[in-house]
Design an enzyme around this catalytic site. Structure first.
Site: not given
Length: 335
Positions: A56, A210
């Site tokens: 990430y 999301r």
């Protein structure tokens, strides 16, 4: 904050976890000071489970967690790390994007420990499988790191029933991290029953799909460069319009409950069983506060029926990832 055990062999963690990916990657820029403040607010609210991945932001997310924990007791957090995804300068994933070889396990863990500024990872898991590497080899290598004290528990991510069984035969598996929401219920047929049979917990990511189930998404929302939702099938054209109609139906149920759409969506996932820990991906304190309100949403049998009438199983339009990414999901392969 109530607590839940991650399986029969995993740690006891808060009933909600914090997913930190969006603070570093895939959703566009995030304010670093606000991200750290959000992690602090989560810890102060009793959240103990922090989920990250070594890829990430090409390591930025682990450094962010390290910085957030500088003023806190390391043992206040249960840090879950995914590894294996390989990227290029600029952030793009490589064509053969996953390395779960035993050598890769040891190499990636060494860098993770240094970036996090810790001597152990609480839960370590491959983000996806390398189809050329037997899961027994990957889990066996992590088990060696458990024996050496660098890892406390082994987890998996986005794998199917057969892989769960093969992995659990090598070493106890604490939890399976997998997408689970009102719009993504594929685990209910085979994966969830197998995990329960084996005593493996579930950490559910994507509980708000999301942002689709946040109640804040609009059809004309402008996305920042690098936000993968600009390519995600559920956010495109008629798929988006159809999915937002489901959200409107869910909003009607939430209004009657005196809750927000996001709170009802999170509470629904939490209601699926005491072995499921939803991960909320808040990047700001206000969004975290809203998500924490899900703890106060008690869903009756009638409420659950109304929620599932608003968003029936299988009603989502579009796959949860683009086709190239779906191909790497062991969880989506036929048994």
């Amino acid at each position: 904050m109530n607590e839940r055990a991650l399986g029969t062999t995993g740690p006891v963690v808060s009933a909600l976890g914090l997913g930190t990916m969006g603070m570093s990657d895939l959703y566009g820029p995030a304010d670093e000071a606000e991200s750290i403040a959000t992690i602090h607010a989560a810890l102060d609210a009793g959240i103990t489970l922090l989920d990250t991945g070594d890829f990430y932001g090409e390591g930025h997310n682990e450094l962010l967690i390290r910085d957030a924990l500088r003023t806190r007791d390391r043992d206040d957090a249960v840090i879950s790390v995914k590894f294996g995804a390989r990227k290029q300068p600029g952030g793009a994933f490589q064509h053969a994007p996953y390395d779960t070889t035993p050598a890769g396990v040891r190499d990636r863990l060494a860098y993770t420990l240094r970036r996090l500024g810790t001597d152990h990872v609480d839960i370590y898991r491959p983000a996806r499988l390398d189809p050329d590497v037997p899961i027994e080899d990957t889990v066996g290598a992590i088990a060696e790191m458990v024996e050496a004290g660098y890892v406390r528990h082994i987890g998996l991510s986005e794998v199917g029933p057969q892989t769960l069984r093969r992995a659990a035969a090598v070493h106890p598996i604490a939890d399976l991290q997998i997408e689970y929401s009102l719009l993504s219920r594929g685990i209910e047929a085979d994966i969830l029953p197998t995990a329960r049979e084996l005593g493996i917990g579930i950490t559910a990511y994507g509980v708000l799909s999301r942002g689709l189930l946040s109640g804040h998404w609009t059809p004309d929302r402008a996305l920042a460069a690098g936000d993968f939702r600009g390519f995600s099938p559920r956010f495109q054209g008629e798929n988006l319009a159809a999915n937002l109609r489901l959200v409107d139906a869910l909003r009607a149920v939430a209004d009657k409950l005196g809750a927000t759409v996001a709170q009802v969506a999170i509470a629904w996932v939490a209601s699926r069983g005491p072995d499921i820990v939803p991960l909320v991906g808040a990047r700001r304190r206000d969004r975290l506060a809203e998500s924490l309100g899900a703890r106060d949403v008690a869903l009756s049998v009638q409420d659950l029926a109304a929620i599932e009438a608003a968003v029936p199983a299988g009603a989502a339009s579009g796959d949860r990832y683009m086709a190239a990414q779906m191909a790497f999901l062991d969880s989506e392969r036929s048994v």
